[in-house]
Design a protein around this motif. Structure first.
Motif, PDB file in Angstrom:
ATOM      1  N   TRP A 195       0.861  -1.191   0.000  1.00 12.31           N
ATOM      2  CA  TRP A 195       0.000   0.000   0.000  1.00 12.31           C
ATOM      3  C   TRP A 195       0.890   1.233   0.000  1.00 12.31           C
ATOM      4  CZ3 TRP A 195      -4.730   1.550  -0.946  1.00 12.31           C
ATOM      5  CH2 TRP A 195      -5.145   2.802  -0.507  1.00 12.31           C
ATOM      6  N   THR A 196       0.742   2.065  -1.006  1.00 11.56           N
ATOM      7  CA  THR A 196       1.599   3.242  -1.141  1.00 11.56           C
ATOM      8  C   THR A 196       0.870   4.542  -0.835  1.00 11.56           C
ATOM      9  OG1 THR A 196       1.095   3.373  -3.516  1.00 11.56           O
ATOM     10  CG2 THR A 196       3.040   2.093  -2.860  1.00 11.56           C
ATOM     11  N   GLY A 197      -0.390   4.441  -0.427  1.00  5.26           N
ATOM     12  CA  GLY A 197      -1.152   5.642  -0.112  1.00  5.26           C
ATOM     13  C   GLY A 197      -1.033   6.021   1.354  1.00  5.26           C
ATOM     14  N   PHE A 198      -1.976   6.815   1.828  1.00  9.69           N
ATOM     15  CA  PHE A 198      -1.962   7.285   3.210  1.00  9.69           C
ATOM     16  C   PHE A 198      -2.457   6.187   4.145  1.00  9.69           C
ATOM     17  CE2 PHE A 198      -2.431  11.104   0.614  1.00  9.69           C
ATOM     18  CZ  PHE A 198      -1.394  11.892   1.111  1.00  9.69           C
ATOM     19  N   GLN A 199      -1.885   6.152   5.342  1.00  9.41           N
ATOM     20  CA  GLN A 199      -2.289   5.173   6.338  1.00  9.41           C
ATOM     21  C   GLN A 199      -2.406   5.845   7.689  1.00  9.41           C
ATOM     22  OE1 GLN A 199       0.068   1.591   6.437  1.00  9.41           O
ATOM     23  NE2 GLN A 199      -0.737   0.955   8.426  1.00  9.41           N
ATOM     24  N   GLY A 200      -3.448   5.516   8.441  1.00 10.35           N
ATOM     25  CA  GLY A 200      -3.685   6.105   9.749  1.00 10.35           C
ATOM     26  C   GLY A 200      -5.106   6.612   9.845  1.00 10.35           C
ATOM     27  N   ARG A 201      -5.343   7.476  10.791  1.00 11.39           N
ATOM     28  CA  ARG A 201      -6.666   8.071  10.981  1.00 11.39           C
ATOM     29  C   ARG A 201      -6.659   9.513  10.487  1.00 11.39           C
ATOM     30  NH1 ARG A 201     -10.168   5.276  14.298  1.00 11.39           N
ATOM     31  NH2 ARG A 201      -9.291   3.435  15.312  1.00 11.39           N
ATOM     32  N   PHE A 202      -7.840   9.985  10.126  1.00 13.09           N
ATOM     33  CA  PHE A 202      -7.947  11.366   9.651  1.00 13.09           C
ATOM     34  C   PHE A 202      -7.528  12.316  10.767  1.00 13.09           C
ATOM     35  CE2 PHE A 202      -9.941  15.396   8.902  1.00 13.09           C
ATOM     36  CZ  PHE A 202      -9.816  15.575   7.531  1.00 13.09           C
ATOM     37  N   ASN A 203      -6.650  13.268  10.445  1.00  9.96           N
ATOM     38  CA  ASN A 203      -6.228  14.266  11.425  1.00  9.96           C
ATOM     39  C   ASN A 203      -5.781  15.534  10.707  1.00  9.96           C
ATOM     40  OD1 ASN A 203      -3.478  13.878  10.575  1.00  9.96           O
ATOM     41  ND2 ASN A 203      -3.355  12.084  11.914  1.00  9.96           N
ATOM     42  N   GLN A 204      -5.329  16.506  11.469  1.00  9.00           N
ATOM     43  CA  GLN A 204      -4.956  17.791  10.898  1.00  9.00           C
ATOM     44  C   GLN A 204      -3.760  17.690   9.960  1.00  9.00           C
ATOM     45  OE1 GLN A 204      -4.464  19.903  14.622  1.00  9.00           O
ATOM     46  NE2 GLN A 204      -6.425  20.945  14.397  1.00  9.00           N
ATOM     47  N   LEU A 205      -2.809  16.829  10.296  1.00 12.85           N
ATOM     48  CA  LEU A 205      -1.646  16.668   9.427  1.00 12.85           C
ATOM     49  C   LEU A 205      -2.054  16.134   8.061  1.00 12.85           C
ATOM     50  CD1 LEU A 205       1.058  15.155  11.811  1.00 12.85           C
ATOM     51  CD2 LEU A 205       1.011  17.450  10.834  1.00 12.85           C
ATOM     52  N   LEU A 206      -2.915  15.123   8.078  1.00 13.86           N
ATOM     53  CA  LEU A 206      -3.390  14.540   6.820  1.00 13.86           C
ATOM     54  C   LEU A 206      -4.143  15.573   6.004  1.00 13.86           C
ATOM     55  CD1 LEU A 206      -3.891  12.022   5.019  1.00 13.86           C
ATOM     56  CD2 LEU A 206      -5.961  11.652   6.345  1.00 13.86           C
ATOM     57  N   LEU A 207      -4.979  16.354   6.670  1.00 13.98           N
ATOM     58  CA  LEU A 207      -5.746  17.379   5.971  1.00 13.98           C
ATOM     59  C   LEU A 207      -4.820  18.367   5.268  1.00 13.98           C
ATOM     60  CD1 LEU A 207      -8.448  18.779   5.355  1.00 13.98           C
ATOM     61  CD2 LEU A 207      -8.251  19.940   7.561  1.00 13.98           C
ATOM     62  N   PHE A 227     -16.280   9.616  13.525  1.00 12.00           N
ATOM     63  CA  PHE A 227     -15.427  10.078  12.429  1.00 12.00           C
ATOM     64  C   PHE A 227     -15.736  11.528  12.084  1.00 12.00           C
ATOM     65  CE2 PHE A 227     -15.091  10.857   7.829  1.00 12.00           C
ATOM     66  CZ  PHE A 227     -13.725  10.680   7.647  1.00 12.00           C
ATOM     67  N   MET A 228     -17.015  11.863  11.944  1.00  8.78           N
ATOM     68  CA  MET A 228     -17.363  13.242  11.598  1.00  8.78           C
ATOM     69  C   MET A 228     -16.950  14.209  12.705  1.00  8.78           C
ATOM     70  SD  MET A 228     -20.956  13.001   9.481  1.00  8.78           S
ATOM     71  CE  MET A 228     -21.953  12.420  10.850  1.00  8.78           C
ATOM     72  N   HIS A 229     -17.012  13.752  13.951  1.00 11.08           N
ATOM     73  CA  HIS A 229     -16.581  14.605  15.063  1.00 11.08           C
ATOM     74  C   HIS A 229     -15.094  14.904  14.951  1.00 11.08           C
ATOM     75  CE1 HIS A 229     -15.677  15.914  19.176  1.00 11.08           C
ATOM     76  NE2 HIS A 229     -16.952  16.218  19.272  1.00 11.08           N
ATOM     77  N   SER A 230     -14.291  13.899  14.585  1.00 13.04           N
ATOM     78  CA  SER A 230     -12.855  14.123  14.429  1.00 13.04           C
ATOM     79  C   SER A 230     -12.567  15.080  13.283  1.00 13.04           C
ATOM     80  CB  SER A 230     -12.130  12.796  14.216  1.00 13.04           C
ATOM     81  OG  SER A 230     -12.433  12.219  12.965  1.00 13.04           O
ATOM     82  N   VAL A 231     -13.369  15.007  12.218  1.00 10.95           N
ATOM     83  CA  VAL A 231     -13.205  15.928  11.095  1.00 10.95           C
ATOM     84  C   VAL A 231     -13.534  17.356  11.535  1.00 10.95           C
ATOM     85  CG1 VAL A 231     -14.058  16.575   8.803  1.00 10.95           C
ATOM     86  CG2 VAL A 231     -13.620  14.166   9.340  1.00 10.95           C
TER      87      VAL A 231
END
Length: 358
Positions: A195-207, A227-231
């Motif tokens: 897997w060469t894409g992003f891995q982990g949970r949605f966060n500010q760094l990923l955004l 999930f929506m709360h974390s976004v």
């Protein structure tokens, strides 16, 4: 029958007429897309992102279940929904096991306010998790068929690569639509499949990595409530204008604008006083809700080891003894640590009086 279809070729389907299932397409595990047509040949008129309520004839009695439409109104001769069964699913499980081509059911709708047509913009950011991708698929297909080049950053989060819905279709559209930027995020890879894409949970760094101009984009979000709360936390913590944020809940899609709920997320307010008690040092410092625990600690002359100051490295982990903080971290602390009372000082904001073990 042919004469009936011809005479209704330009009629618009209403929910007074039954739908006939014409195809069932397996997608990812426990997930399938069901395509329906009007028996009369009437066309479907709805807004991309809206939902329908299906009347499902289970053996113990009729039940009603609401699903987002995954097809686009730009393809009006049929309408599709994509459903994913959870362990406790009843209606969706029945559909996957018993709804076959030729079955006729009743449906109500379409309805709903979660559509880009209500919020026109030059740039969009679609963020989804799991089957929350369905309204985003409808809106993206609509823009693809519209014939003009949009500007869409499309983020979908899934547990593993084999559970990504519509991956092939969206990547195909992206090869034909330069303004569509598709980004997949998985929690864990699969064995023997790189897997060469992003891995982990949605966060500010990923955004910041996938959509550095997020402040300029109209955001649509759909997925489980945590999930929506974390976004929302990530966006508001970075200064995003939440008036341009729109979401659709798995549990409670809304039919009218008046039903759109007010978000009651906790947001630090710089005009509200707070207080941090340092238990070991026997000191108390006054501050506001906009001051991080780390900043107040440093200003008071005390020391907490720290590194990234962005909630990633976990160096500034300390124990909270009393009170509440608003913490938006980027993976530097585990859920088990949080349950035991630990916080990251660099990204924790005191919501009143807080006591820490420093």
């Amino acid at each position: 029958m042919d004469d009936l279809v011809a005479s209704n070729r330009h009629a618009v389907w209403t929910d007074s007429e039954e739908l006939e299932c014409v195809s069932v397409l397996p997608e990812v595990p426990n997930t399938a897309s069901f395509t329906f047509r009007a028996v009369s040949g009437a066309l479907f008129d709805f807004q991309p992102g809206q939902f329908m309520t299906l009347e499902l004839p289970l053996p113990d009695g009729v039940i009603h279940r609401t699903y987002t439409i995954s097809s686009s109104p730009s393809r009006p001769r049929s309408i599709s929904i994509t459903v994913k069964a959870q362990p406790d699913s009843i209606g969706t499980r029945w559909m996957l096991d018993h709804l076959v081509p030729g079955t006729r059911i009743r449906a109500m709708g379409p309805a709903g306010q979660f559509t880009l047509l209500n919020y026109p913009a030059e740039k969009y950011l679609f963020i989804s998790a799991g089957s929350g991708i369905t309204p985003m698929m409808s809106m993206t297909t609509w823009m693809f068929d519209h014939g003009t080049e949009p500007d869409i950053v499309f983020i979908n989060c899934a547990r593993r690569p084999s559970e990504i819905l519509f991956r092939g279709l969206l990547e195909h559209m992206a090869t034909r639509l330069p303004g569509l930027y598709v980004k997949w995020v998985i929690e864990e890879p699969e064995r023997f499949i790189p897997w060469t894409g992003f891995q982990g949970r949605f966060n500010q760094l990923l955004l910041g990595l996938v959509a550095p101009d997020y402040l300029e984009r109209e955001v649509f979000c759909c997925g489980p409530e945590p999930f929506m709360h974390s976004v929302r936390d990530a966006l508001s913590g970075l200064g995003y204008d939440m008036d341009h944020y729109h979401q659709e809940s798995f549990q409670a899609p809304v039919a009218t604008e008046a039903e759109i709920p007010e978000l009651d997320d906790v947001t630090p307010d710089g005009s509200i006083d707070a207080e941090i008690v340092f238990a070991q040092s026997q000191r108390t410092e006054r501050c506001t809700q906009n001051d991080t625990v780390l900043a107040v600690t440093r200003a008071s002359g005390l020391n907490i080891p720290s590194g990234c100051t962005f909630g990633v490295c976990g160096t500034c982990r300390i124990r909270k003894l009393e009170g509440e903080v608003h913490m938006v971290h980027n993976g530097g602390i585990s859920e088990d640590d949080i349950a035991e009372g630990y916080i990251l000082a660099c990204c924790s904001y005191p919501m009143g009086k807080v006591t820490v073990d420093v």
